[in-house]
Design a protein around this motif. Structure first.
Motif, short mmCIF file in Angstrom:
data_model
loop_
_atom_site.label_atom_id
_atom_site.label_comp_id
_atom_site.label_asym_id
_atom_site.label_seq_id
_atom_site.Cartn_x
_atom_site.Cartn_y
_atom_site.Cartn_z
N THR A 6 0.85 -1.19 0.00
CA THR A 6 0.00 0.00 0.00
C THR A 6 0.89 1.24 0.00
O THR A 6 2.02 1.21 0.46
CB THR A 6 -0.93 0.03 1.22
N SER A 43 -8.55 2.95 -2.18
CA SER A 43 -8.21 3.23 -0.79
C SER A 43 -8.26 1.98 0.07
O SER A 43 -9.13 1.12 -0.10
CB SER A 43 -9.17 4.27 -0.21
N VAL A 44 -7.34 1.91 1.03
CA VAL A 44 -7.37 0.82 2.00
C VAL A 44 -8.61 0.90 2.88
O VAL A 44 -8.97 -0.08 3.54
CB VAL A 44 -6.10 0.83 2.89
N VAL A 50 -10.30 -4.18 -0.74
CA VAL A 50 -9.22 -4.96 -0.13
C VAL A 50 -9.49 -6.45 -0.29
O VAL A 50 -8.61 -7.23 -0.69
CB VAL A 50 -9.07 -4.59 1.36
N HIS A 64 2.24 -2.52 4.63
CA HIS A 64 1.25 -1.42 4.69
C HIS A 64 1.97 -0.10 4.97
O HIS A 64 2.18 0.29 6.11
CB HIS A 64 0.23 -1.73 5.78
N GLY A 88 -8.43 1.58 7.63
CA GLY A 88 -7.67 0.95 6.55
C GLY A 88 -6.74 -0.13 7.07
O GLY A 88 -6.62 -1.22 6.48
N THR A 89 -6.07 0.14 8.19
CA THR A 89 -5.19 -0.86 8.79
C THR A 89 -6.00 -2.06 9.28
O THR A 89 -5.59 -3.22 9.09
CB THR A 89 -4.39 -0.24 9.95
N ASN A 91 -8.83 -3.14 8.07
CA ASN A 91 -9.26 -3.90 6.89
C ASN A 91 -8.16 -4.85 6.41
O ASN A 91 -8.40 -6.01 6.08
CB ASN A 91 -9.64 -2.95 5.76
N LEU A 92 -6.93 -4.35 6.38
CA LEU A 92 -5.81 -5.16 5.91
C LEU A 92 -5.47 -6.28 6.88
O LEU A 92 -5.18 -7.41 6.48
CB LEU A 92 -4.59 -4.27 5.68
#
Length: 320
Positions: A6, A43-44, A50, A64, A88-89, A91-92
């Motif tokens: 990312t 976007s993350v 994702v 990331h 976002g973090t 989600n990953l």
């Protein structure tokens, strides 16, 4: 290995992606802005995107490095920082756990360690420089950037605890273009050179640290690492660094003052914080190649500085 990177269009991503590819990895770049190493624009914070990336590309590990950063505070609302840096973090991490990953590399920042008190330094009455290692605390981020990055670190720690995924949190010192790059006295290059004493690393060294973490974190569990050029100082120097930094610098580098004067540069009159990157060297085998000694060597031999200086740099997302 099939890697999701990312922030692939950003300052770090544009150096990290080709190095990973040269090592034989298949890199899938995700960024909100198009770039040479970005395969997917998005976007993350978009969980469905994702999930689709993981499904379509068989991702085996995540680096990331995408985020909203400190300069973005004037351009984006606080909610955007929460969406990108925290959600976002999350989600990953969730996607990585569901895919059975054994490692997760998270690019964090030393900025979250700098409270208003630390930042005030000598002007705030500090009697000695603050020695910043991974045990420093309590952490009191001074802005939404630092707060959301610290929150993301906590998510990384939680997902390691719950699911056993190995996580390397890399708190990077300065390695990217800054607002002060355009200053004239001291100049941007002068300021950068000074920071190799205590708080900066090159982007090339940041790349090497990420590669070391990708290879080395498996089996370690959850670990946080400060990334900076090796400092010449020791803890016993901290009081004098605040009172009279040039005299401390002269003990380690007697030639520095004359070389700086020939260049028309100035040494810092005080230093209020020191980043200690010793843990990364001990556990990951990473030691930054560019340090203050190399700065002086370049000055002595009239060679270009061993770091990038690009005062015209604009973040790709701002150029859209």
């Amino acid at each position: 290995m099939k890697l999701l990177l990312t922030g692939s269009s950003g300052w770090l991503g544009r150096f990290l992606a080709p190095k990973l590819e040269a090592m034989g990895h298949q890199v899938i770049g995700l960024d909100v802005a198009a770039g040479d190493y970005t395969h997917i624009v998005g976007s993350v914070a978009d969980r469905s995107l994702v999930d689709q990336i993981f499904s379509d590309h068989g991702i085996q590990a995540v680096i990331h490095s995408g985020a909203l950063h400190k300069p973005d505070i004037v351009r984006y609302p606080n909610s955007a920082f929460v969406d990108v840096n925290v959600t976002g973090t999350l989600n990953l991490l969730e996607a990585a756990v569901q895919a059975g990953h054994d490692r997760f590399i998270f690019t964090s920042t030393t900025s979250l360690m700098i409270s208003e008190t630390v930042r005030a330094g000598r002007a705030g009455g500090a009697e000695q420089a603050v020695w910043l290692d991974e045990e420093f605390g309590p952490l009191k981020p001074r802005n939404i950037y630092g707060l959301t990055k610290l929150s993301a670190e906590h998510l990384c720690r939680l997902y390691h605890k719950l699911y056993g995924i190995n996580v390397a949190v890399l708190r990077t010192g300065r390695f990217f273009p800054e607002d002060d790059d355009t200053l004239e006295v001291p100049s941007g290059p002068n300021l950068k050179a000074n920071e190799f004493l205590n708080r900066r690393l090159t982007v090339e060294d940041a790349v090497e640290a990420h590669i070391a973490a990708l290879d080395g974190i498996v089996g370690m569990g959850f670990e946080t690492f400060i990334l900076s050029a090796p400092t010449p100082f020791v803890r016993e120097d901290c009081k004098q660094l605040v009172e009279d930094a040039p005299s401390v610098i002269a003990r380690y580098f007697p030639e520095a003052q004359a070389l700086y004067e020939d260049k028309g540069w100035v040494l810092p009159d005080h230093i209020d914080r020191i980043y200690d990157a010793g843990k990364a060297e001990k556990l990951l085998g990473f030691r930054g190649k560019t340090n203050f000694a190399r700065i002086l060597e370049a000055l002595a031999n009239n060679r270009p500085m061993p770091f990038h200086h690009d005062p015209s740099y604009i973040s790709p997302k701002e150029a859209i």
